[in-house]
Write an enzyme that holds these catalytic residues in place. Structure first.
Site, PDB file in Angstrom:
ATOM      1  N   LYS A  81       0.838  -1.205   0.000  1.00 14.54           N
ATOM      2  CA  LYS A  81       0.000   0.000   0.000  1.00 14.54           C
ATOM      3  C   LYS A  81       0.873   1.255   0.000  1.00 14.54           C
ATOM      4  O   LYS A  81       1.995   1.228   0.500  1.00 14.54           O
ATOM      5  CB  LYS A  81      -0.852   0.011   1.283  1.00 14.54           C
ATOM      6  CG  LYS A  81      -2.015  -0.947   1.281  1.00 14.54           C
ATOM      7  CD  LYS A  81      -2.854  -0.778   2.538  1.00 14.54           C
ATOM      8  CE  LYS A  81      -4.038  -1.719   2.552  1.00 14.54           C
ATOM      9  NZ  LYS A  81      -5.037  -1.453   1.504  1.00 14.54           N
TER      10      LYS A  81
ATOM     11  N   ARG B 240     -10.495 -11.310   1.644  1.00 11.23           N
ATOM     12  CA  ARG B 240     -11.348 -12.345   1.059  1.00 11.23           C
ATOM     13  C   ARG B 240     -10.694 -13.721   1.148  1.00 11.23           C
ATOM     14  O   ARG B 240     -11.388 -14.743   1.216  1.00 11.23           O
ATOM     15  CB  ARG B 240     -11.724 -11.949  -0.377  1.00 11.23           C
ATOM     16  CG  ARG B 240     -10.572 -11.808  -1.321  1.00 11.23           C
ATOM     17  CD  ARG B 240     -10.916 -11.006  -2.584  1.00 11.23           C
ATOM     18  NE  ARG B 240     -10.904  -9.572  -2.341  1.00 11.23           N
ATOM     19  CZ  ARG B 240     -11.189  -8.656  -3.266  1.00 11.23           C
ATOM     20  NH1 ARG B 240     -11.531  -9.015  -4.490  1.00 11.23           N
ATOM     21  NH2 ARG B 240     -11.148  -7.374  -2.962  1.00 11.23           N
TER      22      ARG B 240
HETATM   23  N1  BES Z   1      -8.159  -3.561   4.075  1.00 14.95           N
HETATM   24  C1  BES Z   1      -8.322  -3.129   2.742  1.00 14.95           C
HETATM   25  C2  BES Z   1      -9.619  -2.350   2.514  1.00 14.95           C
HETATM   26  C3  BES Z   1      -9.739  -1.041   3.256  1.00 14.95           C
HETATM   27  C4  BES Z   1      -9.386   0.146   2.641  1.00 14.95           C
HETATM   28  C5  BES Z   1     -10.254  -1.001   4.528  1.00 14.95           C
HETATM   29  C6  BES Z   1      -9.519   1.343   3.323  1.00 14.95           C
HETATM   30  C7  BES Z   1     -10.386   0.198   5.211  1.00 14.95           C
HETATM   31  C8  BES Z   1     -10.024   1.366   4.608  1.00 14.95           C
HETATM   32  C9  BES Z   1      -8.351  -4.338   1.800  1.00 14.95           C
HETATM   33  O1  BES Z   1      -7.610  -5.438   2.206  1.00 14.95           O
HETATM   34  C10 BES Z   1      -7.787  -3.876   0.501  1.00 14.95           C
HETATM   35  O2  BES Z   1      -6.683  -3.462   0.487  1.00 14.95           O
HETATM   36  N2  BES Z   1      -8.581  -3.959  -0.552  1.00 14.95           N
HETATM   37  C11 BES Z   1      -8.176  -3.524  -1.829  1.00 14.95           C
HETATM   38  C12 BES Z   1      -8.701  -4.506  -2.837  1.00 14.95           C
HETATM   39  C13 BES Z   1      -8.116  -4.349  -4.215  1.00 14.95           C
HETATM   40  C14 BES Z   1      -6.651  -4.698  -4.203  1.00 14.95           C
HETATM   41  C15 BES Z   1      -8.867  -5.237  -5.161  1.00 14.95           C
HETATM   42  C16 BES Z   1      -8.743  -2.133  -2.071  1.00 14.95           C
HETATM   43  O3  BES Z   1      -9.840  -1.844  -1.587  1.00 14.95           O
HETATM   44  O4  BES Z   1      -8.076  -1.333  -2.692  1.00 14.95           O
HETATM   45 ZN    ZN Z   2      -5.556  -5.316   1.676  1.00 16.47          ZN
END
Ligand code: BES
Ligand code: ZN
Ligand code: ZN
Length: 502
Positions: free
Chosen positions: A278, A352
């Site tokens: 991230k 997931r």
């Molecule tokens: N934990 C994150 C989602 C999230 C984002 C929670 C902001 C709380 C605040 C999740 O694991 C994630 O990173 N999801 C990705 C999915 C993508 C790679 C398909 C996302 O939402 O960008």
């Molecule tokens: Zn994530």
């Protein structure tokens, strides 16, 4: 958390000191029982201000000279609709917020339209305690009672009395509300806790402490999960030196042998994104990526605390999504417990993968009446719904409607989004059965939900995407904390209204 106010209940008799809060309706009207000097002072105050008793408006006055009180506060309860559970929480929270620095508050639980019921008075008390929550564990300087005015005034009053028509009935109603409040506080504490303190093992240890309230707890370590072939979850955990865990909580308050209701939570104690790392900005917030697991844990605490007449299973998958030389790579293929093969195209879509094994294990072992999972699953749900509704995805209209109704009553609102074969197609894999992302940014929350649906085996199921509601939502009357504890009150309400035996 910070000091919790002591809650007590008395008959409708005037207190000897402190702040007296009264409830005002249309035009600032009060119950006839409000002590006369107080009623006169409020009438005068209302006369020279704009106070008309509008919902949550307030009038704060010095007590009349001939009374033993310090201050008098009138709070409006003239709502557009009849008040529900959340409205009373707001009344309590708003009284607590407006009387900071007071030593004691008494709330006169009778409005112009009559005395409040025990449950309504109890909800006001719950609102006060929820408002008082403040995660200050790591603040070395804590404001002390009797310290400088400025400092001390940050605190909600230490002692709160609710003056009610039937104190015994209100006390009994509060015992149930208190259990739920404790569940919410537990969920908030877990989410606020930093990830260096709360790893998967430490989270599991906190869950084990629920055995004190009668929850049966089982913890699976990595060896046991490997034997169960939970390679989707284990693939996420493998990039961290801190091993993963799965916790299984059971509360058997229902009939012997009756199928349980089940709740499943994403417990990523920290989400770096893994090798698909991230960006640095706001990555600290990913200490809250276990908000789903926290809600399930808090819910179990609430249900056990109020001895709910229902059989419940709570399952949480606890991992850290970190990066090291052994971390899962984009392109890796893992086989979930269900036998489905998954191409991991983005290691940041890890929630997931954790839920895939937790959901499959849950339905396989417990054959529940339904499964509701909670997860801070996608950033896309924040784009779609902001922080005022959680995303709801379900294969069952009846369960969806019940969740929607529970959301309206508690203020933990949900909004249903679609599932469908067109979206399911978007997760078809090239080298394996499915892939863990959809096509670019399109329908990101839905493709995540489709992924989960592959592991529910047609059991009635709902997925709540709480990425926007579990943390970072704006403060309100009864929550001033980063972590909201979202989901505990919602699911407690669902269970109480639809699944408890009489
Ligand atoms: N934990 C994150 C989602 C999230 C984002 C929670 C902001 C709380 C605040 C999740 O694991 C994630 O990173 N999801 C990705 C999915 C993508 C790679 C398909 C996302 O939402 O960008
Ligand atoms: Zn994530
Ligand atoms: Zn995540």
């Amino acid at each position: 958390m910070s000091t919790k106010p002591t809650i007590s209940f008395s008959a409708l008799t005037a207190p000897a000191g402190g702040v007296l809060a009264v409830l005002a309706g249309e035009g600032g009207s009060l119950a006839a029982s409000v002590p006369q000097p107080v009623a006169t002072a409020i009438a005068r105050g209302a006369g020279i201000s704009k106070f008309k008793g509008k919902s949550l408006a307030s009038l704060d006055l010095l007590a009349p000279a001939d009374s033993e009180l310090d201050r008098v506060l009138a709070v409006g309860i003239k709502g557009e609709k009849p008040y529900g559970e959340e409205d009373w929480l707001k009344v309590g929270g708003s009284i607590a917020g407006k009387t900071k620095g007071a030593e004691t508050i008494t709330i006169w639980c009778e409005g112009p339209d009559g005395a409040l019921g025990p449950d309504e008075a109890a909800a006001i008390a719950a609102g006060i305690v929820l408002r008082a929550y403040n995660f200050d564990t790591y603040k070395s300087k804590k404001p002390k009672k009797g310290a400088e005015e400025e400092e001390a005034s940050k605190d909600v009053a230490a002692a709160v009395t609710l003056a009610v028509a039937d104190p015994d009935a209100a006390r009994a109603a509060y015992a149930l509300h208190e259990a739920v409040v404790e569940g919410v506080v537990l969920a908030r504490d877990l989410v606020n806790e930093p990830a260096n303190v709360l790893g998967p093992v430490e989270f599991a240890t906190r869950i084990e402490a629920l055995s004190a309230v009668g929850v049966e707890v089982e913890i699976l370590d990595e060896k046991q999960m490997a034997a169960l072939k939970m390679d989707a979850l284990l693939g996420v955990a493998q990039g961290s030196p801190r091993p993963g865990r799965m916790a299984i909580m059971r509360w058997n308050g229902g009939k012997d042998g009756e199928a349980p209701v089940a709740f499943v939570g994403k417990g990523v104690v920290f989400d770096t994104g893994g090798i698909s790392i991230k960006p640095a900005a706001s990555m600290d917030e990913m200490k809250g990526d276990m908000g789903g697991a926290a809600a399930v844990t808090g819910l179990m605490r609430a249900l056990a605390g109020r001895k709910a007449k229902v059989n419940v299973v709570g399952i949480v998958g606890l991992v850290e999504n970190s990066v090291d030389g052994l971390a899962q790579r984009p392109g890796d293929i893992v086989t979930a417990m269900s036998g489905t093969t998954i191409e991991v195209l983005n290691t940041d879509a890890e929630g997931r993968l954790v839920l895939a094994d937790a959901l499959w294990y849950c339905q396989d072992r417990f054959k529940p009446k339904f499964m509701v999972n909670l997860a801070t699953l996608t950033g896309a749900i924040i784009v779609a719904l902001g922080s005022h509704h959680a995303g709801l995805f379900s294969n069952d209209d009846d369960l969806s409607e019940k969740l929607h109704a529970a959301g309206k009553a508690t203020g933990e609102k949900v909004w249903r989004l679609p599932l469908g074969p067109e979206y399911d197609k978007m997760i078809e894999g090239k080298f394996a059965d499915i892939k863990n992302i959809g096509n670019g940014r399109a329908a990101g929350s839905i493709t995540a939900a489709q992924f989960l649906q592959r592991f529910v085996n047609d059991v009635p199921w709902a997925h709540l995407d709480i990425a926007g509601t579990a943390m970072g939502s704006p403060a309100n009357e009864y929550n001033q904390s980063w972590a909201s504890g979202f989901g505990v009150r919602l699911l407690n309400q669902l269970v109480a209204t639809s699944y408890e035996t009489a």
